[in-house]
Design an enzyme around this catalytic site. Structure first.
Site, PDB file in Angstrom:
ATOM      1  CB  SER A 256      -0.899   0.006   1.236  1.00 21.05           C
ATOM      2  OG  SER A 256      -0.124   0.302   2.369  1.00 21.05           O
ATOM      3  CE  LYS A 257      -1.673   5.226  -4.136  1.00 18.49           C
ATOM      4  NZ  LYS A 257      -2.223   6.359  -4.864  1.00 18.49           N
ATOM      5  NE  ARG A 258      -2.899   3.730   5.011  1.00 19.14           N
ATOM      6  CZ  ARG A 258      -2.834   2.660   5.809  1.00 19.14           C
ATOM      7  NH1 ARG A 258      -2.160   2.703   6.926  1.00 19.14           N
ATOM      8  NH2 ARG A 258      -3.477   1.556   5.482  1.00 19.14           N
TER       9      ARG A 258
END
Ligand code: GLU
Length: 491
Positions: A256-258
């Site tokens: 995930s980009k997070r």
């Protein structure tokens, strides 16, 4: 390239909700491979019906990053094509009659439940640990007036699918064979803002755009029964489906980009990965290598050998060590001139170089590139290693760490080096090396490490630099002597 397979039409359908995700490139790669293998077409469709999550510059970033990777589409919002428009927000009138048809035929119904009422319903379902959850069909079969008399009414209705009891939950997947999916809820297909949801728009568009194969991430498996219902109700033939495995971090969690900078497609470009290396890396993430003895393969070789049945469904691990290796491999395969051009382009774009280099500076870089090419992993590695070739002699900074390595007799060494080089007519690396060896190693009796250490510090300002004599040749006699004298004077 064509073979006996019928020309297939495939698409990638990213939502412009932020920085493009690496998964978009991954899906594009497989879609494109099959389109090319069959001599068909690859379509880029922008799915921008979720206005709450819409990010304005995201669409351009999708184009830029896919183009950078060489994953070129045949039809799309920016290119047009026989099924334009390819941006869903420009197709609202296209969806409306299908919603009406589903309402008229009893496959869909209006729902006026307010968000508050739906939240309460969900809370009550959780509290009572009901086996069947999802929308409770309070609005189903009611007229607007009947429903308005009850609590939790909102003026603007949505339209929901009426999922039949006998909905088929099994479908054939090109990669997975027979797949079982959970029973769907009465899915909203038209929102209060008049935009369709993904589920309606994707089916209508895939049909109208004559898509033959829907290739997407495995998170959409649970949506497929809804999509198959819509195909049946609208009297359309469903496309083939292939659900690709999700990319995972080394700890197996979903990328995930997070949590992982590498989830952002732009990150790879910023870091200085070559597009051909990233593309090759994506090829081998969930797919066996084309050649038995190496993971290196061109996209053309991948296309020629491509077969859905070979896709590995065990969550592929995003192993940056492998990508780094591939990047080094592709960097070493470039001609030095081409590599220098890529280094410069990257350095300007990322701000490593404040302005475009002069022709003379470009020439220095072209000459210096072979000195570091063998050891480079990323394009971004080059400028920090070669920066000393670009500063004016007077501006060269000798780091305190480098100064601390100078032996007590550094002054004598530097004086001897200056004397040995001053008289040289030719200033190529072999001549420089011979002169310095004669003077420092044989003349002063120094071990090579002690002889050349101070010379390196004088030239580069640091203790690590590309090959010394080659660097001096590139700097030239005047600069080399100026730097040796400057360090000597500072002792
Ligand atoms: N818009 C969807 C997404 O962003 C596309 C899913 C599909 O390919 O059907 O993932």
């Amino acid at each position: 390239m064509t073979n006996s397979l019928a020309p297939a039409r495939l698409r990638v359908a990213p939502s412009p909700t932020g920085d493009p995700h690496v998964g978009t490139a991954y899906m594009s790669l497989f879609n494109l491979a099959y389109a090319r293998q069959t001599g068909g077409a690859f379509v880029l469709r922008i799915e921008d019906t979720d206005r709450a999550r819409y990010v304005a510059d995201s669409e351009q970033q999708i184009y830029d990053s896919l183009e950078w990777l060489g994953l070129n589409w045949d039809e799309g919002p920016d290119k047009g094509g026989p099924y334009a428009p390819y941006r869903q927000s420009e197709r609202l009138e296209t969806y409306a009659p299908f919603v009406q048809q589903l309402l008229d035929e009893g496959h869909a119904y209006y729902c006026w439940c307010s968000p508050e009422r739906l939240a309460e319903m969900r809370k009550a379902q959780e509290a009572s640990k009901q086996a069947v959850t999802g929308y409770d069909r309070l609005c189903y079969g009611k007229t607007r007036e009947e429903r308005a008399a009850l609590p939790g009414f909102s003026e603007k209705p949505v339209v929901r699918m009426l999922i039949p009891d006998d909905v088929s939950l099994v479908f054939e997947d090109l990669i997975r064979g027979q797949v079982n999916a959970p029973r769907p809820d009465d899915q909203v297909i038209l929102k209060t803002d008049g935009f369709p949801t993904y589920h309606l728009a994707v089916v209508v568009d895939d049909h109208l755009m004559a898509i033959t194969h829907v290739v997407r991430g495995e998170e959409w498996i649970s949506s497929t029964p809804k999509h198959l219902l819509l195909y049946r109700w609208l009297g359309w033939q469903a496309p083939a489906f292939a659900h690709m495995p999700l990319l995972r971090n080394t700890d197996k969690s979903k990328i995930s980009k997070r949590k992982n900078p590498a989830a952002r497609l732009m990150w790879f470009r910023e870091q200085g990965y070559l597009p051909e290396a990233l593309r090759n890396f994506l090829q081998v993430l969930a797919y066996p290598p084309v050649h038995p003895d190496t993971e290196v393969a061109s996209f053309e070789e991948f296309i020629a050998a491509f077969d859905w049945a070979k896709v590995n469904t065990g969550g592929p691990i995003f192993d940056l060590a492998k990508l780094n290796w591939l990047n080094g491999f592709y960097i070493r395969s470039l001609s030095p001139g081409e590599l220098a051009d890529r280094i410069i382009e990257h350095a300007i774009r990322t701000g490593q170089l404040a302005k475009a280099p002069t022709e003379a500076e470009r020439e220095v870089l072209r000459q210096a590139t072979p000195l570091i090419q063998e050891r480079m992993v990323l394009l971004a590695d080059a400028i920090p290693q070669l920066g000393y070739l670009f500063v004016a002699d007077a501006d060269l900074v000798v780091t305190p760490e480098a100064r601390a390595t100078l032996p007590a007799d550094a002054a004598t060494t530097l004086d001897a080096a200056v004397a040995a080089l001053e008289g040289l007519d030719a200033f190529d690396h072999a001549t420089i090396e011979a002169a310095l060896r004669a003077s420092l190693v044989e003349g002063l009796g120094l071990k090579p490490r002690f002889a050349f250490g101070p010379v390196r510090v004088a030239l580069a300002g640091t203790t690590v630099s590309p090959p010394l004599f080659e660097s001096m040749e590139i700097l030239g006699k005047v600069s080399s002597l100026a730097r040796l004298r400057a360090l000597r004077a500072s002792l």
